[in-house]
Write a protein that holds these residues in place. Sequence first.
Motif, PDB file in Angstrom:
ATOM      1  N   VAL A  54       1.078  -1.142   0.058  1.00 42.37           N
ATOM      2  CA  VAL A  54       0.048   0.031  -0.006  1.00 42.37           C
ATOM      3  C   VAL A  54       0.935   1.277   0.047  1.00 42.37           C
ATOM      4  O   VAL A  54       0.552   2.392  -0.835  1.00 42.37           O
ATOM      5  CB  VAL A  54      -1.149   0.029   1.145  1.00 42.37           C
ATOM      6  CG1 VAL A  54      -1.645   1.369   1.484  1.00 42.37           C
ATOM      7  CG2 VAL A  54      -1.956  -1.157   1.325  1.00 42.37           C
ATOM      8  N   MET A  55       1.986   1.177   0.902  1.00 40.55           N
ATOM      9  CA  MET A  55       2.840   2.586   0.900  1.00 40.55           C
ATOM     10  C   MET A  55       3.538   2.663  -0.480  1.00 40.55           C
ATOM     11  O   MET A  55       3.731   3.949  -0.750  1.00 40.55           O
ATOM     12  CB  MET A  55       3.827   2.257   1.946  1.00 40.55           C
ATOM     13  CG  MET A  55       3.234   2.315   3.132  1.00 40.55           C
ATOM     14  SD  MET A  55       2.010   3.909   3.672  1.00 40.55           S
ATOM     15  CE  MET A  55       0.459   3.151   3.431  1.00 40.55           C
ATOM     16  N   GLY A  56       3.880   1.542  -0.745  1.00 34.50           N
ATOM     17  CA  GLY A  56       4.573   1.647  -2.562  1.00 34.50           C
ATOM     18  C   GLY A  56       3.703   2.246  -3.461  1.00 34.50           C
ATOM     19  O   GLY A  56       4.121   3.209  -4.243  1.00 34.50           O
ATOM     20  N   LEU A  57       2.361   2.084  -3.474  1.00 36.38           N
ATOM     21  CA  LEU A  57       1.323   2.587  -4.330  1.00 36.38           C
ATOM     22  C   LEU A  57       1.261   4.012  -4.162  1.00 36.38           C
ATOM     23  O   LEU A  57       1.202   4.777  -5.152  1.00 36.38           O
ATOM     24  CB  LEU A  57       0.163   1.858  -4.385  1.00 36.38           C
ATOM     25  CG  LEU A  57       0.177   0.235  -4.746  1.00 36.38           C
ATOM     26  CD1 LEU A  57      -1.284  -0.403  -4.674  1.00 36.38           C
ATOM     27  CD2 LEU A  57       0.391   0.200  -6.247  1.00 36.38           C
ATOM     28  N   ILE A  58       1.301   4.457  -2.927  1.00 37.01           N
ATOM     29  CA  ILE A  58       1.110   5.787  -2.485  1.00 37.01           C
ATOM     30  C   ILE A  58       2.233   6.472  -3.097  1.00 37.01           C
ATOM     31  O   ILE A  58       2.255   7.715  -3.549  1.00 37.01           O
ATOM     32  CB  ILE A  58       0.691   6.086  -1.089  1.00 37.01           C
ATOM     33  CG1 ILE A  58      -0.548   5.515  -0.612  1.00 37.01           C
ATOM     34  CG2 ILE A  58       0.809   7.500  -0.593  1.00 37.01           C
ATOM     35  CD1 ILE A  58      -0.900   5.591   0.918  1.00 37.01           C
ATOM     36  N   ALA A  59       3.387   5.805  -2.707  1.00 36.80           N
ATOM     37  CA  ALA A  59       4.745   6.683  -2.977  1.00 36.80           C
ATOM     38  C   ALA A  59       4.742   6.839  -4.599  1.00 36.80           C
ATOM     39  O   ALA A  59       5.437   7.951  -5.164  1.00 36.80           O
ATOM     40  CB  ALA A  59       5.913   5.891  -2.593  1.00 36.80           C
ATOM     41  N   SER A 109      13.916   5.881  -2.448  1.00 34.12           N
ATOM     42  CA  SER A 109      13.790   5.880  -3.908  1.00 34.12           C
ATOM     43  C   SER A 109      14.390   7.273  -4.699  1.00 34.12           C
ATOM     44  O   SER A 109      14.775   7.043  -5.639  1.00 34.12           O
ATOM     45  CB  SER A 109      12.103   5.898  -4.341  1.00 34.12           C
ATOM     46  OG  SER A 109      11.566   7.028  -3.693  1.00 34.12           O
ATOM     47  N   ARG A 110      14.149   8.451  -3.975  1.00 32.01           N
ATOM     48  CA  ARG A 110      14.846   9.762  -4.636  1.00 32.01           C
ATOM     49  C   ARG A 110      16.327   9.588  -4.595  1.00 32.01           C
ATOM     50  O   ARG A 110      16.784  10.006  -5.463  1.00 32.01           O
ATOM     51  CB  ARG A 110      14.413  10.915  -3.729  1.00 32.01           C
ATOM     52  CG  ARG A 110      13.126  11.725  -4.272  1.00 32.01           C
ATOM     53  CD  ARG A 110      11.919  10.790  -4.198  1.00 32.01           C
ATOM     54  NE  ARG A 110      10.620  11.386  -4.654  1.00 32.01           N
ATOM     55  CZ  ARG A 110       9.558  10.872  -4.734  1.00 32.01           C
ATOM     56  NH1 ARG A 110       9.382   9.548  -4.455  1.00 32.01           N
ATOM     57  NH2 ARG A 110       8.428  11.382  -5.346  1.00 32.01           N
ATOM     58  N   VAL A 111      16.909   8.861  -3.770  1.00 34.57           N
ATOM     59  CA  VAL A 111      18.249   8.671  -3.625  1.00 34.57           C
ATOM     60  C   VAL A 111      18.658   8.022  -4.875  1.00 34.57           C
ATOM     61  O   VAL A 111      19.637   8.378  -5.375  1.00 34.57           O
ATOM     62  CB  VAL A 111      18.915   8.036  -2.338  1.00 34.57           C
ATOM     63  CG1 VAL A 111      20.313   7.896  -2.502  1.00 34.57           C
ATOM     64  CG2 VAL A 111      18.389   9.129  -1.181  1.00 34.57           C
ATOM     65  N   PHE A 117      16.967   3.545 -13.039  1.00 30.19           N
ATOM     66  CA  PHE A 117      16.531   4.224 -11.876  1.00 30.19           C
ATOM     67  C   PHE A 117      16.448   5.536 -12.162  1.00 30.19           C
ATOM     68  O   PHE A 117      15.373   5.934 -11.032  1.00 30.19           O
ATOM     69  CB  PHE A 117      17.679   3.915 -10.659  1.00 30.19           C
ATOM     70  CG  PHE A 117      18.054   2.532 -10.410  1.00 30.19           C
ATOM     71  CD1 PHE A 117      17.050   2.039  -8.957  1.00 30.19           C
ATOM     72  CD2 PHE A 117      18.873   1.820 -10.596  1.00 30.19           C
ATOM     73  CE1 PHE A 117      17.054   0.757  -8.628  1.00 30.19           C
ATOM     74  CE2 PHE A 117      19.053   0.572  -9.957  1.00 30.19           C
ATOM     75  CZ  PHE A 117      18.094   0.063  -9.018  1.00 30.19           C
ATOM     76  N   ALA A 118      16.597   6.223 -13.211  1.00 27.19           N
ATOM     77  CA  ALA A 118      16.402   7.575 -13.507  1.00 27.19           C
ATOM     78  C   ALA A 118      14.677   7.702 -14.005  1.00 27.19           C
ATOM     79  O   ALA A 118      14.692   8.551 -14.245  1.00 27.19           O
ATOM     80  CB  ALA A 118      17.263   8.118 -14.193  1.00 27.19           C
ATOM     81  N   ALA A 125      13.066   2.984  -9.107  1.00 22.13           N
ATOM     82  CA  ALA A 125      13.511   2.998  -8.020  1.00 22.13           C
ATOM     83  C   ALA A 125      12.484   2.773  -6.715  1.00 22.13           C
ATOM     84  O   ALA A 125      12.931   2.079  -5.616  1.00 22.13           O
ATOM     85  CB  ALA A 125      14.068   4.373  -7.756  1.00 22.13           C
ATOM     86  N   THR A 126      11.393   3.429  -6.804  1.00 18.34           N
ATOM     87  CA  THR A 126      10.343   2.928  -5.699  1.00 18.34           C
ATOM     88  C   THR A 126       9.903   1.465  -5.617  1.00 18.34           C
ATOM     89  O   THR A 126       9.989   0.825  -4.740  1.00 18.34           O
ATOM     90  CB  THR A 126       9.068   3.713  -6.172  1.00 18.34           C
ATOM     91  OG1 THR A 126       9.548   5.164  -6.360  1.00 18.34           O
ATOM     92  CG2 THR A 126       7.984   3.433  -5.069  1.00 18.34           C
ATOM     93  N   LEU A 127       9.776   0.753  -6.924  1.00 11.75           N
ATOM     94  CA  LEU A 127       9.586  -0.440  -6.994  1.00 11.75           C
ATOM     95  C   LEU A 127      10.602  -1.386  -6.346  1.00 11.75           C
ATOM     96  O   LEU A 127      10.493  -2.396  -5.527  1.00 11.75           O
ATOM     97  CB  LEU A 127       9.331  -1.249  -8.478  1.00 11.75           C
ATOM     98  CG  LEU A 127       7.993  -0.392  -9.007  1.00 11.75           C
ATOM     99  CD1 LEU A 127       8.006  -0.830 -10.585  1.00 11.75           C
ATOM    100  CD2 LEU A 127       6.811  -0.915  -8.267  1.00 11.75           C
ATOM    101  N   PHE A 128      11.933  -1.117  -6.357  1.00  9.85           N
ATOM    102  CA  PHE A 128      13.215  -1.653  -6.105  1.00  9.85           C
ATOM    103  C   PHE A 128      13.303  -1.599  -4.409  1.00  9.85           C
ATOM    104  O   PHE A 128      13.611  -2.408  -3.681  1.00  9.85           O
ATOM    105  CB  PHE A 128      14.345  -0.912  -6.789  1.00  9.85           C
ATOM    106  CG  PHE A 128      15.612  -1.765  -6.206  1.00  9.85           C
ATOM    107  CD1 PHE A 128      16.099  -2.979  -6.891  1.00  9.85           C
ATOM    108  CD2 PHE A 128      16.577  -1.114  -5.400  1.00  9.85           C
ATOM    109  CE1 PHE A 128      17.046  -3.399  -6.487  1.00  9.85           C
ATOM    110  CE2 PHE A 128      17.645  -1.708  -4.844  1.00  9.85           C
ATOM    111  CZ  PHE A 128      17.898  -2.919  -5.380  1.00  9.85           C
ATOM    112  N   VAL A 129      12.791  -0.439  -3.926  1.00  8.54           N
ATOM    113  CA  VAL A 129      12.967  -0.127  -2.735  1.00  8.54           C
ATOM    114  C   VAL A 129      11.753  -0.861  -1.910  1.00  8.54           C
ATOM    115  O   VAL A 129      12.275  -1.601  -0.733  1.00  8.54           O
ATOM    116  CB  VAL A 129      12.716   1.385  -2.390  1.00  8.54           C
ATOM    117  CG1 VAL A 129      12.402   1.749  -0.755  1.00  8.54           C
ATOM    118  CG2 VAL A 129      14.062   2.096  -2.749  1.00  8.54           C
TER     119      VAL A 129
END
Length: 405
Positions: free
Chosen positions: A137-142, A301-303, A317-318, A329-333
Amino acid sequence: MTDTVPPQPKLRRALNVPLLTLYGLGVTVGAGIYVLVGATAAQAGPYAPVAFLLAAIVVAFTAFSYAELSTRYPVSAGEAAYVEAGFRKEWMTVGVGLAVAASGIISASAVTIGAASYLQPLTGLPVPVLTFAIVVVMGLIALWGITQSVLIAGIVTVIEVSGLAFVIYWGFGMAAPEGVPLVQMIPPLTGPHWMGVATASVLAFFAFVGFEDMANVAEEVKDPIHTMPRAIIATLVLASVIYFGVAAAVLYAVPLDVLGSSSAPLALVFAGAPEALQQGFGVVAVVATVNGVLIQMIMASRVLYGLGDRGHLPAAFASVTRTQTPLAATLFVAGLIMILTQTLPIAALAAWTSQVVLAIFVLVNVALIRIKHHGPPMGAYFRVPLVVPYLGLMTSALLLAVSFI
């Protein structure tokens, strides 16, 4: 050595001082105090509130270093950019960037376990199932969008801070005083107890992990020269006051031996309260800790996005979504957080996070020292005296050393 002009941002500048402060408070307050008061009390005993104050002092010097660096280099992957400017070594840049991302991922994993521990009594579901659901759920919001993500996090932060204020009120005003009297929370000036307090301050330091995350969304901040310092300082001051008050209230109301063994410590304050109140606070605690997961996920994910955008990591990642948020990046995190929550305990995750962040603080302070020594001031940015990064370096290195004892 001279400052370089940062590239034009690809991400949307949408965050002002209130939103950025709520962002910082969301990860700082929600991540630590709801989860680690018990573990801190187990090491510092009745002096746990002092451990939080020591951690705040360590954080304060480095916070001012971040305030200057984030206005010099208002980009994603902030610490990596600072080390790159200070050392001019690519391997250090990549190493620090990956360490920052790792700290966010490990921290989010610890907080996810804490959130599931608060949620389990309300749902009856196993903790591993709940951690999986929270991460999804948090990944989808991000992925939704930075404005929407931080606005949601900001609203939740108001709820969680209100919950902490209620803990202070209930602990001191309504709950039976079954814990430590206030006068016994003041440690003698000398004695072996200070080693326990210092060791506990490493765990308490985890509760302050968050203000540095603001540097990693600097590319999405409006007027970073004025916004970043104000938000960083406001976050640190508010978090310090809240932490000391909550730690003292919990110690006052809850027996020390019971508190030290709990992974959901704040709920113990309401042990004698009506069931509806206990359940209501349980919901607030879940929301608060889940908020910390979201914000750490955004940061990490921003890093990775920033490193990918600068060619230090694969270009994938970009990649960004249509709402201008990092996709791969978000999916990987999210995937790494999911693995860690299923394999490691919360105390180990918290200790690792503190050690990684303290090591990063050491390098960031050294980077600012080198930048100040080797380059004349250029452009408009927030400035701190040279003594500030030196004090940040010494206090961070000392606490890091204590963490390995």
